[in-house]
Design a protein around this motif. Structure first.
Motif, PDB file in Angstrom:
ATOM      1  N   SER A  75       0.828  -1.198   0.000  1.00 44.61           N
ATOM      2  CA  SER A  75       0.000   0.000   0.000  1.00 44.61           C
ATOM      3  C   SER A  75       0.873   1.263   0.000  1.00 44.61           C
ATOM      4  N   PRO A  76       1.534   1.554  -1.134  1.00 44.29           N
ATOM      5  CA  PRO A  76       2.410   2.734  -1.189  1.00 44.29           C
ATOM      6  C   PRO A  76       1.700   4.040  -0.883  1.00 44.29           C
ATOM      7  N   PRO A 104       2.986   8.633   2.651  1.00 47.48           N
ATOM      8  CA  PRO A 104       2.829   9.809   3.516  1.00 47.48           C
ATOM      9  C   PRO A 104       3.332   9.582   4.941  1.00 47.48           C
ATOM     10  N   ILE A 105       3.174   8.369   5.468  1.00 44.93           N
ATOM     11  CA  ILE A 105       3.666   8.091   6.821  1.00 44.93           C
ATOM     12  C   ILE A 105       5.175   8.282   6.870  1.00 44.93           C
ATOM     13  N   ILE A 106       5.870   7.690   5.905  1.00 40.20           N
ATOM     14  CA  ILE A 106       7.333   7.788   5.883  1.00 40.20           C
ATOM     15  C   ILE A 106       7.779   9.221   5.582  1.00 40.20           C
ATOM     16  N   ALA A 143      14.735   2.741   9.145  1.00 39.57           N
ATOM     17  CA  ALA A 143      14.641   1.297   8.876  1.00 39.57           C
ATOM     18  C   ALA A 143      13.587   0.646   9.762  1.00 39.57           C
ATOM     19  N   THR A 144      13.507   1.073  11.013  1.00 40.95           N
ATOM     20  CA  THR A 144      12.494   0.530  11.926  1.00 40.95           C
ATOM     21  C   THR A 144      11.093   0.889  11.442  1.00 40.95           C
ATOM     22  N   LEU A 145      10.903   2.137  11.033  1.00 41.67           N
ATOM     23  CA  LEU A 145       9.596   2.562  10.524  1.00 41.67           C
ATOM     24  C   LEU A 145       9.233   1.800   9.253  1.00 41.67           C
ATOM     25  N   VAL A 146      10.161   1.730   8.305  1.00 33.59           N
ATOM     26  CA  VAL A 146       9.894   1.044   7.041  1.00 33.59           C
ATOM     27  C   VAL A 146       9.564  -0.423   7.295  1.00 33.59           C
TER      28      VAL A 146
END
Length: 193
Positions: free
Chosen positions: A142-143, A148-150, A176-179
């Motif tokens: 779901s790009p 938007p979150i990233i 990296a943790t978020l992704v």
């Protein structure tokens, strides 16, 4: 070679990045460009005309920065995506710091100026499309949700770095943790006997 108009607009972006929106005057742009007094007003009669043209030039420059990154890198894993985004964040807070500060000044102005907001939205669409493409390559299902979150998280990281600089700024592990929390590992098909 840059035209006089581009020289003035690049100088205006520098003024925005160094002095904020209230520092953006015709006289300040003339001085930053090293041109005679009145040069800016000859091209942009009003402050609104100047600001509108600055936004157009800003979008071109920011897209060029992203295009340089996007055409050189095609991250295919969440880790590669995080490293690419972290490199862009370091670039935004380092070599392109003035352009980034100008972006924040323009964003604040756009909050009360619908015409600027519309231009920024249109101009940012190309950058968003590159981020969405990277997310797809890295495995995002779901790009449009993840992008938007990233991007908003990274914008906050960069803003904090600009406000309170850390010489060792490297947000790779945080990103990296978020992704990793957004993009689940791809399932590997196993051959069955």
């Amino acid at each position: 070679m840059a035209s006089r108009r581009e020289v003035l607009l690049d100088a205006a972006i520098s003024v925005l990045g160094e002095s904020g929106i209230h520092g953006l005057t015709h006289r300040a742009v003339d001085a930053a460009a090293g041109l005679p007094s009145g040069s800016t007003s000859n091209h942009f009669r009003t402050r609104d005309a100047l600001l509108d043209a600055v936004v157009g030039r800003f979008v071109v420059r920011e897209q060029a920065n992203w295009e340089e990154i996007a055409t050189a890198i095609a991250p295919t894993t969440p880790r590669e995506l995080a490293e690419t985004i972290a490199a862009a964040a370091r670039d935004s807070a380092g070599p392109h710091k003035t352009l980034t500060l100008a972006r924040y000044a323009i964003l604040v102005e756009a909050a009360t100026n619908p015409a600027l907001r519309a231009r920024l939205t249109t101009g940012g669409a190309r950058v968003r499309s590159w981020v969405f493409a990277w997310l797809r390559l890295a495995g995002s299902s779901s790009p449009e949700r993840d992008g938007p979150i990233i991007m908003n998280y990274v914008a906050g990281l960069v803003l904090h770095q600009l406000a309170n600089p850390d010489p060792a700024f490297d947000p790779t592990e945080e990103i990296a943790t978020l992704v990793a929390s957004l993009i689940q590992p791809r399932e590997v098909a196993h051959d069955r006997p």
